[in-house]
Design a protein around this motif. Sequence first.
Motif, PDB file in Angstrom:
ATOM      1  N   SER A  83     -11.669  -4.109  -1.864  1.00  0.00           N
ATOM      2  CA  SER A  83     -10.584  -5.035  -1.425  1.00  0.00           C
ATOM      3  C   SER A  83      -9.239  -4.534  -2.070  1.00  0.00           C
ATOM      4  O   SER A  83      -8.283  -5.087  -1.380  1.00  0.00           O
ATOM      5  CB  SER A  83     -10.865  -6.385  -1.948  1.00  0.00           C
ATOM      6  OG  SER A  83     -10.830  -6.461  -3.293  1.00  0.00           O
ATOM      7  N   ARG A  84      -9.258  -3.783  -3.027  1.00  0.00           N
ATOM      8  CA  ARG A  84      -7.725  -3.362  -3.490  1.00  0.00           C
ATOM      9  C   ARG A  84      -7.589  -1.989  -3.176  1.00  0.00           C
ATOM     10  O   ARG A  84      -6.439  -1.480  -3.472  1.00  0.00           O
ATOM     11  CB  ARG A  84      -7.924  -3.368  -4.997  1.00  0.00           C
ATOM     12  CG  ARG A  84      -8.019  -4.534  -5.498  1.00  0.00           C
ATOM     13  CD  ARG A  84      -8.235  -4.848  -6.881  1.00  0.00           C
ATOM     14  NE  ARG A  84      -8.273  -6.016  -7.621  1.00  0.00           N
ATOM     15  CZ  ARG A  84      -8.599  -6.431  -8.814  1.00  0.00           C
ATOM     16  NH1 ARG A  84      -8.570  -5.417  -9.781  1.00  0.00           N
ATOM     17  NH2 ARG A  84      -8.816  -7.693  -9.209  1.00  0.00           N
ATOM     18  N   ILE A 108     -14.954  -5.437  -5.495  1.00  0.00           N
ATOM     19  CA  ILE A 108     -13.678  -5.408  -5.632  1.00  0.00           C
ATOM     20  C   ILE A 108     -12.825  -4.163  -5.400  1.00  0.00           C
ATOM     21  O   ILE A 108     -11.583  -4.446  -4.975  1.00  0.00           O
ATOM     22  CB  ILE A 108     -13.710  -5.853  -7.233  1.00  0.00           C
ATOM     23  CG1 ILE A 108     -14.124  -7.171  -7.475  1.00  0.00           C
ATOM     24  CG2 ILE A 108     -12.248  -5.536  -7.663  1.00  0.00           C
ATOM     25  CD1 ILE A 108     -14.277  -7.582  -8.629  1.00  0.00           C
TER      26      ILE A 108
END
Length: 180
Positions: free
Chosen positions: A29-30, A26
């Motif tokens: 991905s950010r 996560i």
Amino acid sequence: MGHRFSKRSMDRAREVDPLLMAVAVIALSRCAVDFGLTEEQSRSVAEQAEKVRRGVSKTMNSAHVIAAGLAFVAVCVLMLPTLGWCVATASSRERAKQDRAIEAANAQARATDTAARDRAADQRLTDLKINNRLEKERTDAVSSIPDARPTAGRVALACHRLREQGTRDADLPAECRPGR
């Protein structure tokens, strides 16, 4: 933004706790900063045994094997400030993107508004020309009637024009006064 772990990083992370790996996926991905997992961060027991067999490592009690998960946690903890920066940067980039979209929409609205104003001004000019022409035609038609004795229509038109000009009823000729 939108980075993903490579196949090699994913292979190296197979011994890492799945929850920690989910957090890392996560985060990656950010984040605008790309990062991966190196071999030292995740060495399995089998890999350590192979390194001992080849003579590259002397013990099975290696810090790479024991602390692989802890090393990964340390990397995640060290990444927190970067992730905060990534989130802040991402939101500011999103705001900037929205601001650009709003500015483009406003520019389009201004262009449409300007075009509409130009069309309205042209229409007002056309209407003014038509009204002036019709007024001239009406004046010419009234003027073309002989002056001997004005007709009732010519008197009514003249009275109407005097009232439009703001003449008070007391100042109107007798033919134009109310009650006649």
